[in-house]
Design a protein around this motif. Structure first.
Motif, PDB file in Angstrom:
ATOM      1  N   TRP A 233      18.076 -64.649  -0.065  1.00 35.26           N
ATOM      2  CA  TRP A 233      17.769 -63.245  -0.353  1.00 35.26           C
ATOM      3  C   TRP A 233      17.754 -62.421   0.934  1.00 35.26           C
ATOM      4  O   TRP A 233      18.298 -61.316   0.980  1.00 35.26           O
ATOM      5  N   ARG A 234      17.139 -62.969   2.003  1.00 38.52           N
ATOM      6  CA  ARG A 234      17.101 -62.234   3.274  1.00 38.52           C
ATOM      7  C   ARG A 234      18.508 -62.045   3.828  1.00 38.52           C
ATOM      8  O   ARG A 234      18.822 -61.002   4.405  1.00 38.52           O
ATOM      9  N   GLN A 235      19.353 -63.045   3.639  1.00 34.12           N
ATOM     10  CA  GLN A 235      20.733 -62.907   4.091  1.00 34.12           C
ATOM     11  C   GLN A 235      21.482 -61.865   3.268  1.00 34.12           C
ATOM     12  O   GLN A 235      22.320 -61.130   3.796  1.00 34.12           O
ATOM     13  N   LEU A 236      21.165 -61.780   1.994  1.00 36.33           N
ATOM     14  CA  LEU A 236      21.782 -60.755   1.138  1.00 36.33           C
ATOM     15  C   LEU A 236      21.377 -59.351   1.572  1.00 36.33           C
ATOM     16  O   LEU A 236      22.192 -58.427   1.568  1.00 36.33           O
ATOM     17  N   VAL A 237      20.091 -59.188   1.943  1.00 38.25           N
ATOM     18  CA  VAL A 237      19.623 -57.869   2.408  1.00 38.25           C
ATOM     19  C   VAL A 237      20.359 -57.477   3.676  1.00 38.25           C
ATOM     20  O   VAL A 237      20.813 -56.329   3.827  1.00 38.25           O
ATOM     21  N   LEU A 238      20.489 -58.432   4.601  1.00 37.13           N
ATOM     22  CA  LEU A 238      21.233 -58.165   5.836  1.00 37.13           C
ATOM     23  C   LEU A 238      22.686 -57.834   5.520  1.00 37.13           C
ATOM     24  O   LEU A 238      23.263 -56.886   6.060  1.00 37.13           O
ATOM     25  N   GLY A 239      23.284 -58.608   4.613  1.00 34.01           N
ATOM     26  CA  GLY A 239      24.661 -58.357   4.213  1.00 34.01           C
ATOM     27  C   GLY A 239      24.842 -57.010   3.537  1.00 34.01           C
ATOM     28  O   GLY A 239      25.873 -56.362   3.695  1.00 34.01           O
ATOM     29  N   ARG A 240      23.813 -56.587   2.784  1.00 34.46           N
ATOM     30  CA  ARG A 240      23.885 -55.284   2.121  1.00 34.46           C
ATOM     31  C   ARG A 240      24.053 -54.165   3.136  1.00 34.46           C
ATOM     32  O   ARG A 240      24.895 -53.265   2.965  1.00 34.46           O
ATOM     33  N   ASP A 241      23.258 -54.200   4.221  1.00 35.58           N
ATOM     34  CA  ASP A 241      23.345 -53.144   5.230  1.00 35.58           C
ATOM     35  C   ASP A 241      24.690 -53.171   5.942  1.00 35.58           C
ATOM     36  O   ASP A 241      25.284 -52.121   6.218  1.00 35.58           O
ATOM     37  N   LEU A 242      25.186 -54.375   6.230  1.00 33.76           N
ATOM     38  CA  LEU A 242      26.507 -54.490   6.855  1.00 33.76           C
ATOM     39  C   LEU A 242      27.602 -54.024   5.898  1.00 33.76           C
ATOM     40  O   LEU A 242      28.593 -53.418   6.319  1.00 33.76           O
ATOM     41  N   PHE A 243      27.410 -54.301   4.595  1.00 35.61           N
ATOM     42  CA  PHE A 243      28.390 -53.874   3.586  1.00 35.61           C
ATOM     43  C   PHE A 243      28.454 -52.347   3.521  1.00 35.61           C
ATOM     44  O   PHE A 243      29.548 -51.764   3.492  1.00 35.61           O
ATOM     45  N   ILE A 244      27.304 -51.700   3.481  1.00 40.32           N
ATOM     46  CA  ILE A 244      27.268 -50.231   3.420  1.00 40.32           C
ATOM     47  C   ILE A 244      27.921 -49.639   4.664  1.00 40.32           C
ATOM     48  O   ILE A 244      28.693 -48.672   4.592  1.00 40.32           O
ATOM     49  N   ARG A 245      27.609 -50.233   5.818  1.00 45.61           N
ATOM     50  CA  ARG A 245      28.222 -49.764   7.061  1.00 45.61           C
ATOM     51  C   ARG A 245      29.737 -49.913   6.990  1.00 45.61           C
ATOM     52  O   ARG A 245      30.483 -48.997   7.347  1.00 45.61           O
TER      53      ARG A 245
END
Length: 444
Positions: A233-245
């Motif tokens: 889940w923590r990796q998904l949150v990090l990935g979410r921010d990178l995805f939006i960027r």
């Protein structure tokens, strides 16, 4: 003594010299370049089958590039988290980040492969210009998508291995798989007689071999292979921010091409030439950013803020030097390089308008790309997300649509791209100087 209690390797305890940065950046550069080079080989092989197969690969390859982009996000996020654990002397914890990233990669890859079996037809139909091309593209995509689990497993493997500063094995795994595929592709397409299907199968083989190699390395490195939902889940949150960027970047490039096309065929042709050269230069500059991710994450994980700031300073200088070098090369080739891509006088004239902007932004882009690596390594991705969104929404997008409204031509488009880089340059340098990114500890 348990792996988590082991002292960090000697190379990790020493300052990040220019030599160490190069040792990490060069293998990363080869890995980054391997896939685009293979795509060129695949395109050349398929291109001799005729216009329809080539168009089919162009259409379906665009869809598969989205999976590759997801892999890049996964690799970047994993590198920073793994490097922190490694820097804290917890090699087992660094590898554990790779285990959870691999579960995430496998699940996402299977979903992509399954979705392609259902959606390949509609997607190809929407992107292709005619029914024949759409049918061929859908067939290629259904097969090629079976390689998505391997593609994403390789990305996760690259992430944790960069985190523990192991750059040799990723180089061997990726190059070996791509060489195998480069050999298989022409064999399956022509002597075997599978045509376009042979190209897709060669892709699947390369991605599966690469992903499988990383998976075997992971299994050999640890016996703790169970999924941990909290870490995932923590990796998904990090990935979410990178995805939006990343989505903000994509919106900018698509908008730039859309506006350039409104100024005529010559303008959009010149824009395409400059943009592809920009993508190539960003590939090299990204190698410096990957070195920064690994070294900064390790220093922060070791709770050595002074070392982390020294690493940031050194990689920023390296990025600036690389940016200046690219700018000088572009300056030297101003009267020659556009002619490599086209003989059309109108396109070359439009490229001459773009060139000063292209040259001028390169040193600043070198710094921005390096600082991207610093902040990703530090896990400061929320700030990066916000700054990229702000630069796009309040800088780049208004600038290029204003250029369209005022009929400023291709010059206005590239002025907008330069503004985008400059806003990110100022805000990223400010963040670097503030040291608010340098949060110490094995986790952020």
């Amino acid at each position: 003594m348990s792996p988590s209690a082991e002292a960090p390797p000697a190379e990790q305890q020493t300052p990040a010299t220019a030599r160490r940065i190069v040792q990490l950046a060069l293998p990363a550069l080869v890995v980054l370049a391997a896939e685009p080079l293979y795509v060129l080989v695949d395109t050349a092989v398929v291109g001799h089958l005729g216009r329809v197969p080539l168009a089919a690969v162009a259409v379906s390859g665009t869809v598969m590039s989205a999976a590759a982009w997801l892999g890049t996000l996964l690799a970047y996020g994993t590198t920073g988290r793994s490097a922190r654990r490694f820097g804290a002397g917890d090699r087992a914890g660094a590898i554990a980040e790779g285990v959870q990233a691999s579960w995430l990669a496998l699940g996402t890859g299977v979903l992509v492969a399954l979705a392609a079996q259902v959606l390949a037809g509609p997607i190809a139909g929407a992107l292709a210009g005619d029914a024949v091309t759409a049918h061929a593209a859908a067939g290629w995509l259904r097969i090629a998508a079976l390689g998505a689990p391997g593609l994403l497993l390789a990305a996760a493997g690259n992430g944790w291995m960069r985190g523990v500063q192991d750059t040799r094995r990723p180089l061997l795994f990726v190059l070996g798989a791509n060489v195998l595929s480069a050999i298989l592709c022409p064999l399956l397409v022509y002597p075997v007689g599978w045509g376009l299907t042979g190209s897709a199968i060669a892709n699947v083989v390369a991605q599966t071999v690469s992903g499988g190699s990383f998976l075997v390395a992971l299994v050999r490195a640890t016996s703790e292979l169970r999924p941990t939902l909290q870490v995932i889940w923590r990796q998904l949150v990090l990935g979410r921010d990178l995805f939006i960027r990343g989505a903000a970047f994509q919106a900018c490039f698509v908008s730039a091409t859309a506006v350039a096309s409104r100024f005529g065929v010559a303008s959009v042709g010149a824009h395409q030439i400059a943009l592809q050269l920009w993508f190539f230069s960003s590939l090299v500059l990204d190698a410096v950013a990957i070195a920064a991710q690994s070294l900064v994450g390790a220093a922060l994980g070791a709770s050595d803020g002074a070392l982390a700031r020294d690493v940031a300073r050194r990689v920023t200088i390296a990025g600036a030097v690389a940016g200046v070098a690219f700018g000088l090369l572009a300056l030297a080739g101003a009267g020659v390089v556009p002619g490599w891509f086209t003989g059309d006088r109108g396109v070359i004239e439009q490229a001459a308008i773009i060139w000063p902007w292209f040259i001028g932004m390169m040193p600043f882009a070198g710094v921005v790309f390096a600082l991207d690596g610093v902040l990703i390594g530090a896990g400061d991705v929320r700030y990066m997300r916000n700054i990229t969104l702000a630069s796009a929404m309040f800088g780049f997008l208004p600038a290029i649509w204003l250029a369209y409204g005022l009929d400023l031509g291709i010059r206005g488009v590239w002025a907008g791209l330069t503004l985008f880089i400059m806003i990110r340059f100022v805000t990223m340098v400010w963040r670097w100087r503030s040291a608010r990114w340098a949060v110490l500890g094995a986790t952020r």
